[in-house]
Design an enzyme around this catalytic site. Structure first.
Site, PDB file in Angstrom:
ATOM      1  N   LYS A  88      -8.968  13.400   4.881  1.00  0.00           N
ATOM      2  CA  LYS A  88      -8.227  12.277   4.669  1.00  0.00           C
ATOM      3  C   LYS A  88      -7.292  12.197   5.820  1.00  0.00           C
ATOM      4  O   LYS A  88      -7.129  13.398   6.553  1.00  0.00           O
ATOM      5  CB  LYS A  88      -7.509  12.054   3.390  1.00  0.00           C
ATOM      6  CG  LYS A  88      -6.585  13.433   3.085  1.00  0.00           C
ATOM      7  CD  LYS A  88      -5.945  13.140   1.651  1.00  0.00           C
ATOM      8  CE  LYS A  88      -6.839  13.433   0.578  1.00  0.00           C
ATOM      9  NZ  LYS A  88      -7.063  12.385  -0.371  1.00  0.00           N
ATOM     10  N   ARG A  89      -6.364  11.179   6.006  1.00  0.00           N
ATOM     11  CA  ARG A  89      -5.353  11.211   7.076  1.00  0.00           C
ATOM     12  C   ARG A  89      -4.636  12.259   7.008  1.00  0.00           C
ATOM     13  O   ARG A  89      -4.243  12.671   5.833  1.00  0.00           O
ATOM     14  CB  ARG A  89      -4.738   9.882   7.050  1.00  0.00           C
ATOM     15  CG  ARG A  89      -3.668   9.542   8.014  1.00  0.00           C
ATOM     16  CD  ARG A  89      -3.352   8.086   7.924  1.00  0.00           C
ATOM     17  NE  ARG A  89      -2.666   7.582   6.458  1.00  0.00           N
ATOM     18  CZ  ARG A  89      -1.735   7.804   6.020  1.00  0.00           C
ATOM     19  NH1 ARG A  89      -0.488   8.071   6.971  1.00  0.00           N
ATOM     20  NH2 ARG A  89      -1.115   7.518   4.990  1.00  0.00           N
ATOM     21  N   LYS A 127     -14.906   7.982  -3.417  1.00  0.00           N
ATOM     22  CA  LYS A 127     -16.343   8.323  -2.702  1.00  0.00           C
ATOM     23  C   LYS A 127     -16.665   9.584  -3.301  1.00  0.00           C
ATOM     24  O   LYS A 127     -17.710   9.713  -3.396  1.00  0.00           O
ATOM     25  CB  LYS A 127     -15.896   8.306  -1.289  1.00  0.00           C
ATOM     26  CG  LYS A 127     -15.623   6.883  -0.597  1.00  0.00           C
ATOM     27  CD  LYS A 127     -14.780   6.859   0.588  1.00  0.00           C
ATOM     28  CE  LYS A 127     -14.340   5.424   0.813  1.00  0.00           C
ATOM     29  NZ  LYS A 127     -13.508   5.459   1.944  1.00  0.00           N
ATOM     30  N   THR A 136      -8.820   6.229  -1.817  1.00  0.00           N
ATOM     31  CA  THR A 136     -10.135   5.663  -2.006  1.00  0.00           C
ATOM     32  C   THR A 136     -11.302   6.734  -1.784  1.00  0.00           C
ATOM     33  O   THR A 136     -12.335   6.799  -2.296  1.00  0.00           O
ATOM     34  CB  THR A 136     -10.626   4.568  -1.221  1.00  0.00           C
ATOM     35  OG1 THR A 136     -10.146   4.791   0.260  1.00  0.00           O
ATOM     36  CG2 THR A 136      -9.971   3.302  -1.565  1.00  0.00           C
ATOM     37  N   LYS A 161       0.084  14.263   1.472  1.00  0.00           N
ATOM     38  CA  LYS A 161      -0.975  14.483   1.012  1.00  0.00           C
ATOM     39  C   LYS A 161      -1.433  15.932   0.923  1.00  0.00           C
ATOM     40  O   LYS A 161      -2.366  16.342   0.272  1.00  0.00           O
ATOM     41  CB  LYS A 161      -1.997  13.828   2.016  1.00  0.00           C
ATOM     42  CG  LYS A 161      -1.955  12.164   2.155  1.00  0.00           C
ATOM     43  CD  LYS A 161      -2.950  11.902   3.116  1.00  0.00           C
ATOM     44  CE  LYS A 161      -2.856  10.154   3.155  1.00  0.00           C
ATOM     45  NZ  LYS A 161      -3.572   9.514   2.199  1.00  0.00           N
ATOM     46  N   HIS A 221       0.821  -1.151   0.130  1.00  0.00           N
ATOM     47  CA  HIS A 221      -0.035   0.010   0.079  1.00  0.00           C
ATOM     48  C   HIS A 221       0.877   1.161  -0.046  1.00  0.00           C
ATOM     49  O   HIS A 221       0.299   2.348   0.281  1.00  0.00           O
ATOM     50  CB  HIS A 221      -0.851   0.162   1.300  1.00  0.00           C
ATOM     51  CG  HIS A 221      -1.987  -0.891   1.135  1.00  0.00           C
ATOM     52  ND1 HIS A 221      -3.179  -0.379   0.344  1.00  0.00           N
ATOM     53  CD2 HIS A 221      -2.335  -1.928   1.690  1.00  0.00           C
ATOM     54  CE1 HIS A 221      -4.223  -1.289   0.553  1.00  0.00           C
ATOM     55  NE2 HIS A 221      -3.703  -2.265   1.239  1.00  0.00           N
TER      56      HIS A 221
END
Length: 818
Positions: free
Chosen positions: A545-546, A657, A653, A551, A356
């Site tokens: 998100k985390r 969504k 992911t 990110k 991952h």
């Protein structure tokens, strides 16, 4: 609706549960008590299907998947279970007659805090799809008492508080103490001769009992109920009375503390030795219990353990469960008496590994001294696996020491878990096409060159049953009405049928009205939880998100500061009002990520209280981001921020969504964004920034000099100076100095601007301008949003799971008839 849901029976069951659980009549039940009563009544309905499913699997002697994961971010179970037994309308109706609102009761359920981010939510979606497609599977994990912390925001800072999700019990779980399994830590390994062969015995160890709790995973409308088995640690001797009588109180409770600590919390802070040790204990604990139980279960009906792989497959969800390779070897060698070569053959035909991450620091490594002390027999086995593997490399690449160093499982005082997973598995997969290519050509290229047949791609997916049918009932009903059937619920490709409506003005208006209603719902949530008024007519620009530097939540908030400066200079600037919504948890020990949360909240305090900008800009940080509030957020988003540094996000992911709920992607060509853009067309997304190849190229050549941008771009310089001149922290002008330094490499051992925030900034700001321009044309926006929904079919976890089944697991569908 499936046959057999008896409304009268259900009503009696709820009343009976209220009486027996709380000694009350239904009229006196509080919402939480009513929730418990309803949950137990639904469990009653599910249990019959659960029993029937397990009997059918046994009858057909079906091959079983064990999906091993440190995380399962399940979200609330009640609503999902009611939807999947196809009884939503009936349950809602009965509860209304009894004076209860199903939505209110759903809100009484805590989110099962068994995961952290995308990895754990993916595991949850996969379990839903496996059950819905009728494939035999167990999820195997840990029953964390506190799981991921509950996030509180105090004075703009993240505060971690224990998330007591189990304080009122979990109505859906079933304790299976008959399957309790001993797990051993520490001690030493003694060699003995028995029946003319060498045998290895662990002695002087400490041990705990692993006790499984089973949770039902309900398939949609097909009577199939699979199992999430989460292991709790119990002391073997709860209390040592002899030690207590001698005055050694600490020793008296030692066993209890060992067990208690293992399941206390998801991902203990591992920036110290005790945290690392506990994390490794957790990993071995649930893996050892799961592997031992799988072998025992198999042996109940199959005499020859050498054929174990014919009926079982272990999927290792990232590097955390990799110790399964060595543990299966231990069971086969030490307990089943198989010779090494036979045990290795069975193991390597049973284990498969999902990678991952591209980031080498996230590919888990353990100090050899810790690993060998805690797991002495497992370490011996890993040593032997490594020795044999090194011989193989030597034969294939004689004298290539560089290759041996790059590929060794044991190297530089560390156990490299990803290498163990690759060597011990028959399949290695990435989770998006781009990610898999980068693994093959960069991070794992030596392994790919040596064993290309193992490598494959399985692009991630999400379950439409939770993230559209449950999370966005207005849009789900609209899609069903337009398609004339609910076939999309189990075959998301069918949603393509609404593509024909993208140019239809009536459909566009209906779609935008649904989006508006969802924005009103989120605005109410924000008002209630943040006390901030946001305008549902503004663009809802969302990044949830985390929180991790790659990110790039930091780039997003720096851009907000940049926009705010423009508005301060020119309050009458023509701009579509914008609400920037953030939601994220930072790992407890991740200082810079936590400082970024403080920065977002500090900017929000200034921006939201500045009347001069006429409400054109709002910033919201949603506290305690989790599955249940995520459903509300995805449904309301106009813009989906997927802005990771290209080449860093394995898949994502959340991007899927958002797409499913009609948000437009603003993102880099990273992870699954590449495939999303392929499906919907680049003209219906806002793409910016460097490509993964450009990023990798810069990294190979030592990065770039952000000072050039700082010196030549006055707007960026102004934003960065506001980090250190007290503009957003007048009480402590130095508060954000670390962020400033990280971008410009002042007093830092890191490379400057590791994640290319300043390098991509102008491109990002331009894409944001395009969003503003595009949103003014509501017909175009509606068309693009409908096309996003219509082209989301590929991103169902049902498709992903079918690919795993076809290419890796080779399971057979099982039909369950009641």
């Amino acid at each position: 609706m499936k046959m057999g849901f008896d409304k009268e029976e259900f009503k009696k069951s709820v009343e009976y549960n209220v009486k027996n659980l709380f000694r009350k009549t239904i009229d006196d039940a509080k919402p939480n008590e009513a929730f418990q009563a309803v949950a137990y009544a639904i469990k009653d309905v599910i249990i019959d299907e659960w029993i029937a499913t397990q009997k059918q699997y046994a009858k057909e002697d079906a091959k079983t998947l064990y999906y091993m994961s440190m995380e399962f971010l399940m979200g609330r179970a009640l609503g999902n279970n009611i939807i999947n037994i196809m009884a939503w309308d009936e349950v809602k109706e009965v509860l209304e007659e009894m004076g209860f609102d199903l939505n209110v009761l759903e809100d009484q359920e805590p989110d099962a805090a068994l995961g952290n981010g995308g990895l754990g939510r993916l595991a949850a979606c996969f379990l839903d799809s496996l059950a819905t497609l009728g494939y035999p599977a167990y999820g195997c994990g840990i029953r964390y008492r506190y799981g991921m912390f509950k996030q509180k925001i105090e004075d703009g800072y993240q505060i971690e508080v224990p998330d007591e999700w189990l304080k009122d019990g979990n109505p859906f779980e079933v304790r299976r103490s008959e399957y309790a399994t001993e797990v051993k830590f520490g001690g030493y390994v003694k060699t003995v001769w028995e029946d003319g062969r060498e045998k290895f015995v662990q002695e002087g160890y400490q041990s705990v009992m692993a006790v499984p709790y089973d949770l039902p995973i309900v398939g949609y409308g097909n009577n199939v109920v699979n199992t999430l088995r989460i292991w709790d640690a119990q002391p073997i001797n709860t209390f040592n009375l002899e030690s207590f009588d001698k005055g050694d109180y600490q020793k008296a409770v030692e066993q209890e503390n060992l067990a208690k600590n293992i399941c206390e919390v998801l991902y203990p802070n591992d920036n110290h030795y005790a945290g690392k040790e506990l994390r490794l204990k957790q990993q071995y604990f649930f893996i050892s219990a799961s592997v031992q139980r799988a072998v025992k279960k198999y042996k109940e009906t199959h005499p020859d353990v050498r054929k174990f792989y014919e009926k079982n497959v272990f999927q290792l969800n990232d590097t955390h469960p990799t110790v399964a390779v060595a543990e299966l070897m231990r069971v086969l060698l030490d307990e089943e008496g198989l010779p090494w070569d036979v045990a290795w053959d069975v193991t390597t035909k049973t284990c498969a590994y999902t990678n991952h991450t591209i980031m080498s620091e996230a590919l888990e490594k353990w100090p050899i001294d810790l690993f060998s002390r805690l797991l002495p027999r497992i370490y011996q086995i890993v040593e032997e696996i490594n020795r044999r593997f090194m011989e193989q490399i030597q034969q294939m690449y004689p004298g290539d020491d560089h290759k041996m160093a790059r590929m060794a499982i044991l190297y530089d005082g560390q156990v490299r878990m990803a290498h163990l997973a690759i060597v011990g598995s028959f399949s290695v997969n990435g989770v998006a096409r781009l990610h898999t290519e980068i693994l093959k050509t960069q991070e794992l290229k030596h392994f790919y060159q040596m064993m290309p047949q193992k490598f494959n791609n399985k692009t991630n997916g999400i379950t439409q049953r939770r993230f559209l049918l449950h999370g966005n009932p207005l849009l789900a009903a609209w899609v069903t009405e337009k398609l004339g059937s609910k076939a999309w619920v189990t075959d998301l490709k069918q949603i393509k049928g609404i593509e024909a409506l993208a140019e239809d003005e009536t459909a566009q208006k209906e779609f935008m009205e649904i989006k508006f209603q969802n924005k009103i719902r989120l605005a109410k949530y924000i008002k209630e939880h943040n006390g901030i008024d946001v305008d549902p007519r503004s663009i809802f620009d969302v990044q949830v998100k985390r929180l991790h530097e790659y990110k790039r939540q930091l780039m997003n908030i720096l851009h907000v500061m940049f926009l705010y400066n423009q508005l301060r200079d020119n309050p009458n600037m023509d701009m579509v009002p914008r609400t920037f919504i953030f939601g994220a948890k930072a790992a407890a020990g991740y200082r810079r990520a936590k400082l970024t949360i403080k920065l977002i909240n500090a900017v929000a305090d200034v921006v939201n209280n500045d009347a001069s900008i006429q409400g054109k800009l709002k910033v919201v940080f949603i506290e305690d981001y989790r599955v249940s509030n995520a459903e509300i957020i995805f449904a309301a988003a106009d813009v989906s921020e997927q802005i990771s540094t290209a080449s860093k996000e394995a898949s994502g992911t959340g991007n899927m969504k958002f797409m499913l709920n009609g948000a437009l992607t603003l993102g880099t060509m990273d992870g699954a964004n590449v495939e999303i853009v392929e499906e919907v067309g680049a003209e219906h997304a806002f793409i910016f920034g460097m490509s993964s190849d450009e990023v990798i190229n810069y990294e190979k050549n030592g990065g770039y000099d952000p000072m050039t941008i700082f010196n030549n771009d006055a707007d960026i310089r102004r934003v960065l100076m506001q980090l250190i001149n007290g503009y957003y922290s007048p009480q402590n002008p130095e508060l954000f100095r670390e962020i400033y330094d990280s971008l410009l490499n002042r007093n830092s051992s890191d490379r400057a601007d590791t994640y290319f925030i300043l390098k991509d900034f102008r491109s990002y700001a331009d894409a944001q301008k395009q969003v503003d321009a595009a949103y003014r044309n509501q017909n175009w926006w509606a068309k693009a949003a409908i096309l996003n929904v219509a082209n989301s079919g590929k991103f169902s976890s049902d498709r992903t799971i079918q690919e795993y089944v076809d290419d890796i697991w080779h399971l057979d569908k099982v039909e369950v008839k009641l």
